[in-house]
Design a protein around this motif. Structure first.
Motif, PDB file in Angstrom:
ATOM      1  N   PHE A  72      -1.365 -46.312 -12.094  1.00 37.12           N
ATOM      2  CA  PHE A  72      -1.844 -46.603 -10.964  1.00 37.12           C
ATOM      3  C   PHE A  72      -1.486 -47.448  -9.985  1.00 37.12           C
ATOM      4  O   PHE A  72      -2.139 -47.482  -9.390  1.00 37.12           O
ATOM      5  CB  PHE A  72      -3.845 -45.856 -10.744  1.00 37.12           C
ATOM      6  N   GLU A  73      -0.604 -47.087 -10.082  1.00 37.46           N
ATOM      7  CA  GLU A  73       0.490 -47.615  -9.177  1.00 37.46           C
ATOM      8  C   GLU A  73       0.741 -47.698  -7.363  1.00 37.46           C
ATOM      9  O   GLU A  73       0.319 -48.037  -6.909  1.00 37.46           O
ATOM     10  CB  GLU A  73       2.204 -47.241  -9.195  1.00 37.46           C
ATOM     11  N   ARG A  74       0.271 -45.945  -7.164  1.00 33.85           N
ATOM     12  CA  ARG A  74      -0.204 -45.259  -6.370  1.00 33.85           C
ATOM     13  C   ARG A  74      -1.222 -44.906  -6.886  1.00 33.85           C
ATOM     14  O   ARG A  74      -1.196 -44.037  -7.470  1.00 33.85           O
ATOM     15  CB  ARG A  74       0.823 -44.628  -5.239  1.00 33.85           C
ATOM     16  N   LYS A  75      -1.434 -43.975  -5.530  1.00 32.29           N
ATOM     17  CA  LYS A  75      -2.816 -43.062  -5.638  1.00 32.29           C
ATOM     18  C   LYS A  75      -1.810 -41.975  -6.437  1.00 32.29           C
ATOM     19  O   LYS A  75      -1.284 -40.743  -5.621  1.00 32.29           O
ATOM     20  CB  LYS A  75      -3.582 -42.536  -5.126  1.00 32.29           C
ATOM     21  N   PRO A  76      -2.448 -41.278  -7.733  1.00 33.59           N
ATOM     22  CA  PRO A  76      -1.798 -39.991  -7.770  1.00 33.59           C
ATOM     23  C   PRO A  76      -1.738 -38.704  -7.299  1.00 33.59           C
ATOM     24  O   PRO A  76      -3.533 -38.621  -7.094  1.00 33.59           O
ATOM     25  CB  PRO A  76      -2.152 -40.512  -9.200  1.00 33.59           C
ATOM     26  N   GLN A  77      -1.533 -38.098  -6.781  1.00 31.95           N
ATOM     27  CA  GLN A  77      -1.470 -36.759  -6.633  1.00 31.95           C
ATOM     28  C   GLN A  77      -0.965 -35.525  -7.443  1.00 31.95           C
ATOM     29  O   GLN A  77      -1.005 -34.782  -7.484  1.00 31.95           O
ATOM     30  CB  GLN A  77      -0.510 -36.400  -4.943  1.00 31.95           C
ATOM     31  N   GLN A  78      -0.494 -35.618  -8.499  1.00 33.18           N
ATOM     32  CA  GLN A  78      -0.108 -35.668  -9.492  1.00 33.18           C
ATOM     33  C   GLN A  78       0.275 -36.150 -10.990  1.00 33.18           C
ATOM     34  O   GLN A  78       1.158 -37.294 -10.225  1.00 33.18           O
ATOM     35  CB  GLN A  78       1.444 -34.261  -9.277  1.00 33.18           C
ATOM     36  N   LEU A  79      -0.002 -35.371 -12.070  1.00 32.06           N
ATOM     37  CA  LEU A  79       1.291 -36.571 -12.934  1.00 32.06           C
ATOM     38  C   LEU A  79       2.265 -35.369 -14.004  1.00 32.06           C
ATOM     39  O   LEU A  79       2.249 -33.940 -13.053  1.00 32.06           O
ATOM     40  CB  LEU A  79       0.002 -36.099 -14.823  1.00 32.06           C
ATOM     41  N   LEU A  80       2.992 -35.329 -15.037  1.00 28.62           N
ATOM     42  CA  LEU A  80       4.507 -34.965 -14.506  1.00 28.62           C
ATOM     43  C   LEU A  80       4.361 -34.188 -15.852  1.00 28.62           C
ATOM     44  O   LEU A  80       3.932 -34.839 -17.398  1.00 28.62           O
ATOM     45  CB  LEU A  80       5.408 -36.189 -14.403  1.00 28.62           C
ATOM     46  N   LEU A  81       4.661 -32.867 -16.308  1.00 27.15           N
ATOM     47  CA  LEU A  81       5.420 -32.706 -17.458  1.00 27.15           C
ATOM     48  C   LEU A  81       6.768 -32.294 -17.734  1.00 27.15           C
ATOM     49  O   LEU A  81       7.104 -31.832 -16.385  1.00 27.15           O
ATOM     50  CB  LEU A  81       4.998 -31.273 -18.122  1.00 27.15           C
ATOM     51  N   MET A 107      13.858 -30.234 -16.640  1.00 20.63           N
ATOM     52  CA  MET A 107      13.254 -29.205 -16.337  1.00 20.63           C
ATOM     53  C   MET A 107      11.317 -30.126 -16.232  1.00 20.63           C
ATOM     54  O   MET A 107      11.308 -30.426 -16.642  1.00 20.63           O
ATOM     55  CB  MET A 107      12.054 -28.069 -17.011  1.00 20.63           C
ATOM     56  N   VAL A 108      11.295 -30.502 -15.090  1.00 20.50           N
ATOM     57  CA  VAL A 108       9.802 -31.192 -14.242  1.00 20.50           C
ATOM     58  C   VAL A 108       8.455 -29.692 -14.063  1.00 20.50           C
ATOM     59  O   VAL A 108       9.226 -29.521 -13.036  1.00 20.50           O
ATOM     60  CB  VAL A 108      10.247 -32.282 -14.004  1.00 20.50           C
ATOM     61  N   ILE A 109       7.297 -30.215 -14.291  1.00 25.40           N
ATOM     62  CA  ILE A 109       6.600 -29.553 -13.625  1.00 25.40           C
ATOM     63  C   ILE A 109       5.267 -30.681 -13.274  1.00 25.40           C
ATOM     64  O   ILE A 109       4.901 -31.538 -13.283  1.00 25.40           O
ATOM     65  CB  ILE A 109       5.567 -29.176 -15.227  1.00 25.40           C
ATOM     66  N   ILE A 144       1.946 -23.113 -16.216  1.00 28.05           N
ATOM     67  CA  ILE A 144       1.049 -24.223 -16.729  1.00 28.05           C
ATOM     68  C   ILE A 144       0.629 -25.694 -14.643  1.00 28.05           C
ATOM     69  O   ILE A 144      -0.483 -26.022 -14.992  1.00 28.05           O
ATOM     70  CB  ILE A 144       1.504 -25.208 -17.617  1.00 28.05           C
ATOM     71  N   GLY A 145       1.653 -25.319 -14.461  1.00 31.65           N
ATOM     72  CA  GLY A 145       1.707 -26.171 -13.592  1.00 31.65           C
ATOM     73  C   GLY A 145       2.972 -25.678 -12.459  1.00 31.65           C
ATOM     74  O   GLY A 145       2.830 -25.030 -11.842  1.00 31.65           O
TER      75      GLY A 145
END
Length: 273
Positions: A72-81, A107-109, A144-145
């Motif tokens: 939570f360094e900043r307000k999360p807009q997404q998480l990463l895979l 690859m990043v989702i 998935i994302g």
């Protein structure tokens, strides 16, 4: 059965680590969860990247690595895979991913978050767990994302180089107070080019050879070696190098006037002759 590693800066003082595992096991009781560490220093990206990188590379292909650091360094807009070199990494979108990999992921989702959800640590664990369950059941990563999302990128901490010297930063101090510097054996030999050298720290401490093990020097003597991850390590045989020499881990945010005079003790310099 999905193999999952769990790395965090949560600590062990309260219930939260066990609650994260509980959330994962509610999603799939057959998850095999392995702790890497939960004692990472908060906000210390170089340390977190070093620990995560060198744990990840030792696991079998297609292991899932959950890295819950600075969520939570900043307000999360997404998480990463991310999928990179046959490993899955799940983490916050805070720049740590590129520091761990030392490059962009193959690859990043982007994992979308419910706008109505309370976005706390356990909610993030639920998102990660559901993602792992979907992948384990054969669901395509592309469904998935959101594929190829823009992500926050941070560069990994690099040693400074000159013709006749290199300067590394202390990125980790282990349980024995051995000091790990961000100079790898390959970097060292490439810069050395067969020359003799002096490893200098705390102004007047000098080491001029590389040992193979702690036993190469007498008890209480200082030494330098390359550790099992291939990084330069400053140690004392049966002693505490960090405490004795006043060495500290490097923090990117220690760039203020009060700490300027301490930065030397967060670095190690090598001179070639």
């Amino acid at each position: 059965m999905a193999l999952i590693t769990l790395t965090s800066d949560i600590g062990q003082q309260d219930f939260l680590v066990s609650a994260v595992k509980g959330q994962l096991l509610q999603i799939n009781p057959s998850f095999n969860i392995i702790d890497v560490t939960h004692q990472l220093s908060p906000f210390n990206y170089p340390q977190s990247a070093y620990v995560s990188r060198n744990a990840i590379k030792n696991f079998p292909d297609f292991t899932f690595h959950i890295v819950m650091v600075n969520l939570f360094e900043r307000k999360p807009q997404q998480l990463l895979l991310a999928f990179h070199k046959n490993q899955y990494i799940l983490c916050a979108d805070n720049g740590l991913l590129t520091m761990i990999l030392e490059e962009k992921p193959e690859m990043v989702i982007g994992l979308k978050l419910d706008s109505n959800a309370i976005k706390n640590t356990l909610y993030c664990a639920q998102i990660f767990g559901k993602t792992i369950k979907d992948i384990s059941e054969g669901k395509s990563l592309l469904t998935i994302g959101e594929p190829d999302v823009p992500i926050i990128e941070k560069n990994h901490l690099r040693a400074l180089l000159g013709d006749n010297w290199m300067e590394g930063q202390i990125i980790f101090i282990d349980n024995f107070e051995n000091v790990i510097v961000n100079i790898t054996r390959d970097d060292f030999e490439q810069q050395r080019r067969g020359r003799s050298f002096r490893i200098v720290f705390k102004r007047d401490e000098v080491i001029d050879k590389i040992s193979e093990s702690y036993a190469d020097v007498s008890e209480g003597e200082k030494l330098a070696l390359f550790n099992s991850a291939g990084y330069l390590e400053i140690a004392i045989n049966k002693g505490n190098a960090a405490g004795l020499f006043g060495l500290q881990g490097y923090l990117e945010q220690t760039q203020n006037a009060y700490l300027q005079n301490r930065l030397f003790y967060q670095t190690v310099k090598v001179f070639f002759e």
